[in-house]
Enzyme design. Structure first.
Site, short mmCIF file in Angstrom:
data_model
loop_
_atom_site.label_atom_id
_atom_site.label_comp_id
_atom_site.label_asym_id
_atom_site.label_seq_id
_atom_site.Cartn_x
_atom_site.Cartn_y
_atom_site.Cartn_z
CB VAL A 1 -4.31 7.38 7.24
CG1 VAL A 1 -4.68 8.74 6.66
CG2 VAL A 1 -5.48 6.40 7.17
CB ILE B 1 18.28 -7.03 8.20
CG1 ILE B 1 17.22 -6.94 9.31
CG2 ILE B 1 19.49 -6.18 8.54
CD1 ILE B 1 17.57 -7.76 10.53
CG LEU B 2 18.47 -4.17 2.72
CD1 LEU B 2 18.04 -2.82 2.18
CD2 LEU B 2 18.53 -5.21 1.60
CB SER C 1 -0.99 0.00 1.17
OG SER C 1 -0.33 0.21 2.39
CG HIS D 1 9.40 1.38 11.97
ND1 HIS D 1 9.58 0.01 11.86
CD2 HIS D 1 9.11 1.61 13.27
CE1 HIS D 1 9.41 -0.54 13.05
NE2 HIS D 1 9.12 0.41 13.92
C1 GAR Z 1 3.73 -0.74 6.71
O1 GAR Z 1 2.96 -0.44 7.83
C2 GAR Z 1 5.20 -0.42 6.98
O2 GAR Z 1 5.38 0.71 7.77
C3 GAR Z 1 5.62 -1.67 7.70
O3 GAR Z 1 5.02 -2.71 7.01
C4 GAR Z 1 3.79 -2.24 6.45
C5 GAR Z 1 3.80 -2.55 4.98
O4 GAR Z 1 2.56 -2.23 4.41
N1 GAR Z 1 7.05 -1.79 7.73
C6 GAR Z 1 7.73 -2.28 8.76
O5 GAR Z 1 7.21 -2.70 9.77
C7 GAR Z 1 9.23 -2.29 8.57
N2 GAR Z 1 9.89 -2.48 9.82
P1 GAR Z 1 2.42 -2.06 2.85
O6 GAR Z 1 3.04 -3.32 2.22
O7 GAR Z 1 0.94 -2.01 2.63
O8 GAR Z 1 3.12 -0.80 2.44
#
Ligand code: GAR
Length: 213
Positions: free
Chosen positions: A176, A96-97, A15, A113
């Protein structure tokens, strides 16, 4: 302004990728998503890229659970450079990279994050925020450094944690804000407005070409 070529790495739903694509396609940000890479074959992010006409590439991660195998990480770097990527945006990329990857794109790897870092790095952070009892949480866009969720902070957005929140309702409220600040942070980079001084990121005036980026 010349468009900033961004490569997006995503493991799942995508998303945030969609928010970046929408802003890019609508011309709200001077960003072109050059390629989307995923470690997960059926990641919906890959379908979203395909639907937007952006190259979508699945590269299996190899035998490790939390990172990419070094040889595979080299493939990721090669593909991104092959598409002329200047900035790498991690959007729900759950690996992790290594430093080799970060060295290939110095100060040009960013992540989103779903907490107000440095609070609650890692996984399942909406549950951790509720369990801890914080009254506010939010989203953070930051540069990626070798520690987990620890690089210099570009933008943050704050949301309340409500008494009846579940991890899911809090995640939705934070999401959001993620969709708002991730394109905004990329635009700051595209416009050459980012000043990095140690851990501190400040936004300077826009340059006409974005070339100071
Ligand atoms: C998002 O909430 C992002 O912030 C989180 O994973 C979700 C991915 O949603 N990322 C982490 O937790 C990284 N540590 P999306 O695939 O719909 O963008």
């Amino acid at each position: 302004m010349e468009k900033l070529r961004v490569g997006v790495l995503a493991s799942g739903r995508g998303s945030n990728l969609q928010a970046i694509l929408d802003s890019s396609i609508a011309g709200r940000i001077d960003v072109e998503v050059a390629v989307v890479l995923s470690d997960v074959e059926d990641a919906y992010a890959l379908s979203r890229a395909g639907a937007a006409g952006v190259p979508a590439v699945h590269v299996p991660p190899g035998r490790f659970r939390t990172k990419l195998e070094p040889e595979i990480e080299k493939q990721y770097i090669g593909i991104l450079l092959g598409y002329g990527v200047e900035v790498v945006a991690l959007a729900g990329f759950m690996r992790i990279l290594h430093d080799d990857f970060l060295d290939a794109f110095p100060k040009k790897v960013v992540n989103i994050h779903p907490s107000l870092l440095p609070a609650f790095p890692g996984l399942n952070v909406q549950k951790k925020a509720i369990d801890y009892g914080v009254k506010w949480s939010g989203a953070t866009v930051h540069f990626v450094s070798s520690g987990v969720d620890s690089g210099p902070i570009i933008l943050q957005a704050v949301v309340p944690v409500l008494d009846d929140d579940t991890p899911e309702t809090l995640a939705a409220r934070i999401l959001v804000e993620e969709h708002r600040i991730y394109p905004e942070a990329l635009q700051l980079i595209a416009a050459g407005r980012i000043n990095l001084d140690g851990r501190r990121v400040t936004a300077g005036p826009a340059t006409t070409t974005g070339k100071s980026r």
